[in-house]
Design an enzyme around this catalytic site. Structure first.
Site, PDB file in Angstrom:
ATOM      1  N   CYS A  12      42.439  21.868  89.959  1.00  0.00           N
ATOM      2  CA  CYS A  12      43.391  22.672  90.715  1.00  0.00           C
ATOM      3  C   CYS A  12      43.869  23.852  89.879  1.00  0.00           C
ATOM      4  CB  CYS A  12      44.585  21.836  91.177  1.00  0.00           C
ATOM      5  SG  CYS A  12      45.629  21.302  89.799  1.00  0.00           S
ATOM      6  N   CYS A  15      45.598  23.162  86.629  1.00  0.00           N
ATOM      7  CA  CYS A  15      44.671  22.916  85.506  1.00  0.00           C
ATOM      8  C   CYS A  15      44.366  24.234  84.810  1.00  0.00           C
ATOM      9  CB  CYS A  15      43.368  22.308  86.016  1.00  0.00           C
ATOM     10  SG  CYS A  15      43.530  20.703  86.805  1.00  0.00           S
ATOM     11  N   ASP A 447      31.147  64.772  91.585  1.00  0.00           N
ATOM     12  CA  ASP A 447      30.327  65.744  90.885  1.00  0.00           C
ATOM     13  C   ASP A 447      29.279  66.243  91.873  1.00  0.00           C
ATOM     14  OD1 ASP A 447      29.225  67.160  88.701  1.00  0.00           O
ATOM     15  OD2 ASP A 447      27.695  65.606  88.474  1.00  0.00           O
ATOM     16  N   ASP A 629      27.784  60.883  87.305  1.00  0.00           N
ATOM     17  CA  ASP A 629      26.511  60.295  86.910  1.00  0.00           C
ATOM     18  C   ASP A 629      26.665  59.206  85.867  1.00  0.00           C
ATOM     19  OD1 ASP A 629      27.003  61.604  84.547  1.00  0.00           O
ATOM     20  OD2 ASP A 629      25.466  63.135  84.818  1.00  0.00           O
ATOM     21  N   ASP A 633      29.747  62.559  82.678  1.00  0.00           N
ATOM     22  CA  ASP A 633      31.102  62.517  83.226  1.00  0.00           C
ATOM     23  C   ASP A 633      31.930  61.371  82.650  1.00  0.00           C
ATOM     24  OD1 ASP A 633      30.473  64.646  84.956  1.00  0.00           O
ATOM     25  OD2 ASP A 633      29.550  63.267  86.365  1.00  0.00           O
TER      26      ASP A 633
END
Length: 731
Positions: A12, A15, A447, A629, A633
């Site tokens: 759960c 835990c 771009d 790209d 960039d």
């Protein structure tokens, strides 16, 4: 550094919170996180930490352990003297899913026995409430129920009793503790009443006929059924990685001493020449050196149509060769291949946590102790008020109905499913935060080159004859200028064979001169060939006889991608403002923007300046997604609230952005934004279900409005409903 381990023993969200807290307390661990849905633990550390050290720290908790998590192997089965099955078991490949299937099968075996017993218990309960049973039948059921309850509690209910025992030894409670304490209390109280009934006049009248055997049976069976359905759903939700791993070829035809030899993938090295036959998988990443074919890259890039590949083109391991045969030079092996990096990225994303999950973790950490306190308080209050039966009922019901599982699964199950769905569509998501933030971006900065346009020169129009085009292509075939490639591509598209050209002379910055069939020609700008000045916004190439008339003119431009306009329109419908940054002059940027419907175009921007533009937009209060790209960039992608890398083939820069679009078109961006919106909505729905369930269920249980049997059903249903809702993201 970060290391991810497989975590065993979680049941759960409590835990997960407990293991996280324990791992963070270990010397040398800077940070730790546990993902309940993927059953993994990730630790951040500066120096290597032995796995035994981590497991030693977890040992006092009673049931948790970590193991190495391997997805790939550099050593082949043959090199290690093993069979393929032994090799997979040794390396751990496929072991996680196998373990999950085994656990699900074990639960299925239990519920096959448990469900008939729960049905019988339910019928007995209904008959007891609404039908006056004959004394003989009533006595039979009265003695049958304890036997059934004993089997269910001490066989099917063993995990819950172990949870209670761990709580007694360590003081750490989880969902199993709540169920174990509630059902064992109900069983022992019922058993005491059954024994006391054997001695006449010793049982208080208020307790006559009051037992919880049916509740013990039904609660444990329903919860176990819920765990089984949850386990099956987890396997389904995380199958994206398995599907990606299945793409990998196991062998390759490597050219050795002029002969094609079939060897294991793990034995191939960078630089090997590999032959690919029709209908077979591309074994690894590389560059074609001879031959051509059409490749089906759909399962890796998401592109549905086969792509033509020839000499000099890149190929991706895991894609399918359809018709032709070719050889290629290997450029990446092992964990460096595109497929391996995609698998790793999907794994990392599925194991990451969304920002909203931090709040859930804090709640889960205190949830179980709080529920225990409420249950004990309800028992005391009802007993003080003179109704110990209602007190016991409230105690059992509160413990059973409290379900931290639904709370813990709400966010990670949505993330796991969404990341897998995105991967199948050619959208790679680096982490959960990127997926969550994408929907919040109100400004998309793109771009121009490679994002809006194709990034390669393309002929827009040509006003000459086929014969002239052949001469033009023949001369341009000797040029290395990018524009020449556009001319040759155009000629090929019209099935024009380039003429044979000789005496080639390149005039730098102006054009090229060549001779075809004894006639000299000049190819280049209008000024170079002596043509009239062209006023179009495109690059103009003319061909003319030496000292003679102009034979033809063609215009070349970095053409807009076919789907760019539709994608920009779709982004506008999603409420996004689109800004284009371009290194071209403002006139060219404005032309492209008008063509596709972009809101704002900014020309003359150098790659280094894009970073400043992102900062300016953020200073205006905008949430910015930068699409580029992924290489030039990189600073802008890192600065943006969310970076999106457009990529094709092995040029993808996965590390540069939070999201990578494998086929490099804006349609994928639109899909990613829509998926992000759906995921955020799905998480909110799951959290609403979980919080509403616990907020309403616990008080009703404490007031004894809800019976224990209903609590068991509702607890199982809550987890299953959250998982089922998350799986809707697969559509």
């Amino acid at each position: 550094m970060k290391t991810t381990y497989q975590l065993h023993g979680m049941t759960c969200a409590s835990c997960a919170a407990l293991v996280t807290k324990t791992l963070k307390s270990i010397d040398g661990i800077n940070d730790a996180s546990v993902n309940f849905a993927t059953e993994t633990a990730t630790v951040e550390h500066d120096e290597p930490i032995a796995l035994d050290t981590l497991n030693t720290s977890l040992a006092p908790l009673g049931k948790y352990s970590l193991s190495e998590r391997h997805m790939h192997s550099e050593s082949s089965a043959s090199s290690m003297g093993m069979t393929e099955d032994e090799h997979r078991a040794h390396t751990g490949i496929g072991q996680t899913k196998a373990a999950k299937i085994a656990a699900a099968n074990a639960l299925r075996s239990q519920i096959r026995i448990g469900i008939p017993l729960a049905v019988i218990a339910s019928l007995i309960m209904v008959l007891d409430l609404f039908v006056a049973m004959p004394l003989l039948l009533e006595e039979f059921f009265h003695h049958l129920l304890p036997i059934m309850a004993t089997y269910v509690l001490f066989v099917i209910g063993v995990p819950y009793l172990k949870g209670l025992w761990r709580f007694i030894r360590t003081g750490h409670a989880d969902m199993d503790t709540l169920v174990g304490l509630g059902t064992l209390t109900a069983f022992l109280a019922s058993f005491e009443i059954s024994v006391t009934e054997l001695v006449p006049d010793t049982l208080p009248a208020v307790l006559e006929g009051v037992t919880y055997y049916e509740a013990t049976i039904i609660i444990i069976v329903f919860i176990t059924l819920g765990k089984y359905l949850e386990a099956k759903s987890k396997i389904t939700a995380s199958d994206a990685i398995e599907k990606l791993l299945e793409l990998s070829a196991k062998t390759a035809l490597v050219i050795r001493d002029g002969v094609a030899v079939e060897i294991a993938i793990s034995e191939v090295v960078v630089g090997d020449i590999i032959r690919v036959l029709p209908g077979t998988k591309i074994p690894l990443d590389g560059v074609i050196v001879e031959g051509d074919s059409y490749l089906d890259e759909a399962l890796v890039t998401g592109e549905p149509d086969p792509t033509h590949k020839g000499a000099g083109d890149t190929v991706i391991g895991g894609t399918l060769n359809t018709t032709g045969s070719f050889t290629f030079r290997t450029t990446a092996v092992g964990s460096d291949t595109m497929l391996a990096r995609i698998v790793q990225m999907v794994e990392d994303a599925q194991g990451s946590k969304a920002p909203i999950e931090a709040l859930v973790d804090k709640i889960s950490a205190v949830f179980t102790p709080t529920v225990l306190a409420i249950a004990v308080l309800a028992l005391i209050i009802w007993s003080v008020l003179g109704s110990p039966v209602l007190g016991l009922t409230a105690f059992v019901t509160v413990l059973v109905i409290a379900c931290p599982c639904a709370l813990g699964l709400a966010t990670p199950m949505s993330i796991v499913t969404a990341v897998g769905t995105a991967a199948r569509r050619g959208i790679l998501i680096k982490d959960a935060a990127s997926l969550e933030l994408l929907a919040l971006a109100d400004t998309i900065v793109v771009d121009k080159t490679g994002t809006i346009t194709k990034g390669a020169p393309e002929v827009i129009d040509f006003d000459g004859t086929d014969e002239t085009l052949a001469i033009l292509a023949g001369i341009e075939s000797h040029s290395e200028h990018p524009l020449a490639r556009g001319v040759l591509t155009y000629a090929k598209s019209r099935n024009i064979t380039p003429a044979t050209a000789t005496n080639i002379e390149a005039v730098k910055g102006k054009g090229i001169i060549g001779v075809v069939a004894g006639v000299a020609y000049k190819v280049g700008s209008t000024a170079f060939v002596g043509a009239r000045e062209d006023t179009t916004p495109y690059t103009t190439i003319c061909i003319a006889r030496e000292g003679g008339q102009v034979l033809a003119t063609l215009h070349i431009a970095d053409a807009v991608k076919d789907n760019a306009k539709d994608a920009i329109t779709a982004l506008h419908k999603l409420g996004k403002k689109v800004i284009m940054l371009s290194g071209d002059d403002q006139a060219t940027a404005d032309r492209i923007a008008r063509e596709v419907g972009i809101d704002t175009a900014i020309g003359g921007v150098l790659p280094a300046d894009k970073y400043e533009h992102i900062i300016r937009l953020q200073s205006e209060g905008r949430k910015v997604a930068m699409v580029g790209d992924g290489v030039n960039d990189a600073p802008a992608l890192a600065q943006a609230d969310i970076g999106v890398a457009m990529a094709t083939g092995t040029d993808v820069a996965i590390e540069s952005a939070g999201i990578t679009l494998l086929h490099g078109d804006l349609d994928r961006l639109v899909q990613a934004i829509k998926l992000s919106k759906r995921t955020r909505a799905n998480i909110r729905q799951n959290l609403f279900f979980a919080f509403m369930y616990n907020t309403l269920g616990i008080p009703l249980a404490a007031l004894t409005i809800l019976p224990p049997v209903f609590a068991g059903f509702a607890m199982a249903a809550s987890s299953v409903s959250v998982v089922g809702n998350a799986l809707r993201l697969k559509k």
